[in-house]
Structure formats: C-alpha cells, structure tokens
Design a protein around this motif. Structure first.
Motif, mmCIF file in Angstrom:
data_model
loop_
_atom_site.group_PDB
_atom_site.id
_atom_site.type_symbol
_atom_site.label_atom_id
_atom_site.label_comp_id
_atom_site.label_asym_id
_atom_site.label_seq_id
_atom_site.Cartn_x
_atom_site.Cartn_y
_atom_site.Cartn_z
ATOM 1 N N SER A 170 0.651 -1.060 0.212
ATOM 2 C CA SER A 170 -0.004 0.353 -0.108
ATOM 3 C C SER A 170 0.831 1.341 0.506
ATOM 4 O O SER A 170 0.043 2.361 -0.450
ATOM 5 C CB SER A 170 -1.243 0.076 1.245
ATOM 6 O OG SER A 170 -1.702 -1.299 1.208
ATOM 7 N N PRO A 211 -4.951 2.123 -0.266
ATOM 8 C CA PRO A 211 -4.649 0.846 1.207
ATOM 9 C C PRO A 211 -5.771 0.265 0.971
ATOM 10 O O PRO A 211 -6.792 0.160 1.655
ATOM 11 C CB PRO A 211 -4.159 2.270 1.741
ATOM 12 C CG PRO A 211 -4.387 3.642 1.489
ATOM 13 C CD PRO A 211 -5.787 3.264 0.369
ATOM 14 N N GLY A 265 -7.310 -3.529 -3.700
ATOM 15 C CA GLY A 265 -5.604 -2.708 -2.406
ATOM 16 C C GLY A 265 -5.088 -2.794 -3.768
ATOM 17 O O GLY A 265 -5.025 -3.035 -4.708
#
Ligand code: NAD
Length: 498
Positions: free
Chosen positions: A27, A313, A324
């Motif tokens: 992320s 994220p 994600g």
C-alpha cells in the motif's frame, strides 16, 4: 526493520541463514522487513526436527491430537485481528478480504478436528468364515508444504492442520513475499500445545524447495503456486519417490447466458474479477456472454460498476476499499505489460487500469476491461493474476463451452443462467475441477475437496476434504483369522476364496 526468521523445533531461529529477501507494504511501496532465506543445510535441520518428532506424535491417540487442534482454532480466533493485519500489510488485500481468507483457513482446522472420525478406516467382519478384514489409515511421516503469496493464511491451512491431525509432522515453506502471517500462525499452533518439531517453518526460495523435493526423509509434498513451478515440483518430487499434489495457475471463465439476471451477474463478476486485485486462483478473468445482446448489456453494466470501484490502501480507518494494490512492483510491471500486449494484439481496451493515479508509491493499478478478445492473444491464453477482466463473446452455449474446454487451465468455472438445463449441461460437460452455478467463485468448503483439472493441478488427489485425508494417510488392510476359523481351514495351497 522487522526481521522474519524461521520456526524450527518449537522456537523462532535464524539457523545459519545469511541470505535475505525484502518484504514490502504494497500500500505504501515501502520495505517493511526482511525475511531470512534458508540454506540447504537449514532446510535439512528443519526436516531432521520433524523426523525426530514423528514417532511420538504419530503414536498419540487421534483424540489427543485433535484436542490440540481445538485449542489452535480458539487461538486463531483470538488472534484474528492481528493475523488479518499481518496479511493485509504484506499482501495488500483489503482487511475484510484478509479476514475472509483467515476464516476459510480456520474452517480447515475445524474439519481436521474431526480426524478421529475421518481416520477410522474400513471394517468388514466375516469376509470369510472366521475371517475379519479392516483397514488402518496411517500417517506417512514428514510432509512438506510449499505455498504461494496470494493466500498466506488459507493455503498453508489447506495442508498442515490435516497432515498434523492425521499424525504426520510437517515442514512448511511459505512465500517469501508475505511470510509474517504464516509465521505467526505456526507460532500459535505451538502455543496451543503442539509438541516441538511437529510443525516447522522455514522461509526460503528455490534452494530450500529443492531440498524438500529430494530429501529422502520427506514422504509427501503439497504445493500451491504457478503452473511452471507446480509442474517442476510434481516431476522432481515424484522422481524422488514422493507422493505429490501440486496445484497450479488458472484462467477462470464465467459463461453468461441470455436468460441470466444481468444485474446480479454484473455484481458477482465485479467482485470475482477485481476482488483481491485479481490475485486469486479462483478469480474470474474471462467473461463469456452468449449472444451480442447479452454482451452489450453486460458490458454497460460492468462499466457502471467498474467506474465506482474503490481502490486504495488495504487498511483504512472506517470503511474498507474494494480493492488494494498488487503484491510487488515487479508484479505491477508484469500486469501492465499484459495490458500493453492486449492492445498490440488487437483486443479493445475499454478501461485502462494503468491510468489509475494513486497517492504515494504503492503498487496500485486500476480495474482493467478488455472486450473482443480471442484465443491466441496473450491476455486470453495466459494467467495475468491482476485486476484485468477480458470479455470473449460467444454466439451460442456450445461455442462458449468449447472455448472454456479448449483452454489450458481448468481450475474453476461458472455459468450464470436461470435455465436448469443449461446449468446441468454446463456442470456435466465443463472440464474444470470446481464449477459455480450463479456462484462466481465456487471455492468448496473445507469438508469438500479443492482442486482443478488440466494444467491447474498435477497429481491425483485434490486438497482438503476427503482427498486431503487420503493424501496425508497411507492405507493398510489387515486380514485376520481367529483360532476358531483356523480349525476349519483345510487347503493351504490354493488362492483363498469364499
Ligand atoms: P510461485 O509459483 O511463484 O511461488 C509459489 C511457491 O514456490 C513459493 O513458495 C515460492 O517461493 C516457490 N518458488 C518460486 N519459484 C520457485 C522455483 N523456481 N523453484 C522452486 N520453488 C519456487 O507462485 P506465486 O506467485 O507465489 O503465487 C501465485 C500463483 O499461485 C498463481 O499462478 C496462482 O494461480 C497460483 N495459485 C493457485 C492456487 C490453486 O489452488 N490452484 C491457489 C493459490 C494460488
């Protein structure tokens, strides 16, 4: 920075490892740790620990073994948030999805808790006069598991809980890309009361895998990963006399019939294609609408939903994202390369995920949609393992089925229809190991077997369910004549018959 070690003979250890590999938070794109990579000697040390633990563990009553698994299930649930966070931070899948994977793994532990019943064997009294026959399902010895990055909790749990409940000891080699959740799960089993050496974890790469495939002390190898490595694992370990199940890659098709509820279908398809950023072996990566009208309607319903996809994220305060990042920069480049190849080979790029603008340096790509693709294009023939859905239009049910059956892979497949006959024809004739009828990702429950056909699986037995128990046990059939039966025996020289 966090250093992720091995777990051998009941404790965390670095063994003699000197090599390491970087672990990232996808992320943010930042390195979060480094994982040790076991040498061949380190791997042999883990195998030796498992071999030492085998006599006592296999001699324990199945009920006592199962009680440790009951404790383990409770501990996994207690630590569910911690494990889910570890999965999301290193894999990149969103929190709710990571929790789902953990739950599916825990369900295999629940299944394995029933081992005293599952391992009972068969019994036939009086197969001949005064003769009884019964079978024992005995453990094999030291088993090995080699697992992929995309399910760091669930896939290892397809393997070791069943193997261990059946009386085997185990050496697990998880993916070096996201090893922390797997390592924690192994520690928790020890905390649940598992004796030292019954479950060992070594982090590593090809060097350690090659020892697991060839060491004479290993009886069986379970592998899940990409097809080229699955094939290598199958052929190498089989040549060394081991029992092997090697699950490989996939290209899962969803056939959409003109009578399907297209809103429900599009909802299901969006989740199945883009959930976990397409990094699922059961993701739908090909939609096959039957008829031009179905194709046009489905395409516009998909676009409405695709444009609303929340990408971000893996862990956020408050509401989850839908999708994600990908696991690594290298994988992001690979997926982008496939998108470029689709354009070059003439497919229509309807939505280009390469245009997605993320905050920061995470390994993000947007949802991508191709239409008018066909066999011979790399985006259709090969597994992309990213958020790329490809539409291949078919004129009829038969044409759709032929397309699916001609593909190299046969892991999962689905049909969306309201017509019972189409559904029946499909599940009867499709060449895939797992089939969904109005279910996009038909992952079987723990008490059924999971596995594909064609080049999605090498080996005879699928994973978990009854096949899992068969894989980790060896049948021995005993024929017993009692003294009163012996008195009736007259001729010792002919083949025994009744
Ligand atoms: P991968 O094949 O790269 O790695 C899998 C495991 O093999 C890892 O532990 C890795 O360290 C090891 N490995 C990698 N290269 C090796 C080599 N040259 N020699 C020996 N070992 C090696 O797979 P991945 O990228 O981690 O996972 C994604 C793949 O797994 C996809 O193809 C996906 O379809 C597949 N998968 C399949 C299933 C299934 O049930 N069929 C389930 C999950 C994932």
């Amino acid at each position: 920075m966090q250093r992720i070690t091995h777990f051998v003979d009941g404790s965390s250890t670095s063994l003699e490892s000197t090599r390491t590999s970087a672990v990232y938070n996808p992320s943010t794109g930042e390195q979060s740790g480094e994982v040790l990579l076991a040498s061949a000697d380190d791997t042999r040390a883990a195998i030796a620990a498992a071999a030492r633990a085998f006599p006592a563990w296999s001699a324990l009553s199945p009920l006592k073994r199962a009680r440790v698994l009951f404790n383990y299930k409770a501990l996994l649930e207690k630590h569910a948030d911690e494990l889910t966070t570890l999965i999301s931070n290193e894999h990149g899948k969103v929190f709710s999805d990571a929790r789902g994977e953990l739950t599916r793994g825990i369900e295999v532990v629940e299944f394995a808790c029933g081992m005293p019943h599952l391992q009972k064997g068969e019994n036939s009294p009086q197969v001949g006069t005064g003769i009884d026959s019964f079978s024992l399902m005995q453990p094999l010895g030291v088993c090995a598991g080699i697992t992929p990055f995309n399910f760091p909790a669930m896939v290892p749990m397809w393997m070791f809980p069943i193997a261990i409940a059946a009386g085997n000891t185990f050496v697990l080699k998880p993916s070096e890309k996201d090893p922390s959740a797997t390592k924690r799960m192994v520690e928790l089993f020890s905390e649940a009361g598992l004796p030292d050496g019954v479950l060992n974890l070594i982090n590593g790469d090809k060097e350690s895998v090659d020892v697991l495939l060839t060491d004479p002390a290993i009886e069986a190898v379970s592998f899940v990963g990409s097809t080229p490595i699955a094939e290598y694992v199958y052929s190498t370990a089989s040549a060394h006399g081991k029992r092997v199940q090697a699950l490989g890659g996939a290209k899962n098709h969803m056939v959409v019939m003109p009578d399907a509820d297209l809103d429900q279908t599009a909802d299901a398809l969006i989740g199945a294609a883009y959930g976990s950023a397409g990094e699922r072996c059961m993701a739908i990566s090909v939609a096959v609408p039957v008829g031009e009208e179905t194709a046009e309607k489905l395409r516009s319903k998909l676009l409405e939903r695709l444009d609303r996809l929340r990408i971000g994220p893996s862990i956020v305060d408050g509401q989850d994202n839908d999708m994600g990042p990908l696991v690594s920069r290298a994988h992001l480049d690979k997926v982008s390369g496939y998108i470029a190849s689709g354009v070059e080979q003439g497919a229509e790029l309807v939505r280009d995920g390469r245009n997605f603008e993320a905050d920061g340096n995470g390994f993000f790509i947007g949802g991508t949609l191709f239409d008018h693709a066909k066999p011979g294009m790399r985006i259709y023939d090969e597994e992309i393992f990213g958020p790329v859905l490809t539409i291949v239009r078919a004129a009829s049910f038969d044409e759709a089925l032929e397309l699916v059956n001609a593909h190299e892979f046969g892991n999962g497949s689905a049909i969306f229809t309201r017509d019972g006959d189409s559904a029946h024809q499909y599940y009867s004739r499709v060449k895939a190991g797992m089939v969904g009828i109005n279910v996009p990702i038909p992952v079987p429950m723990a008490f059924h077997c999971f596995g594909g056909w064609k080049r999605s699986l090498f080996g005879a037995l699928h994973t978990h369910g009854p096949d899992g128990v068969r894989f980790y046990t060896r049948m021995k059939t005993v024929t017993a004549r009692w003294p009163s039966g012996l008195r009736e025996q007259t001729n010792h020289f002919t083949m025994p018959t009744n």
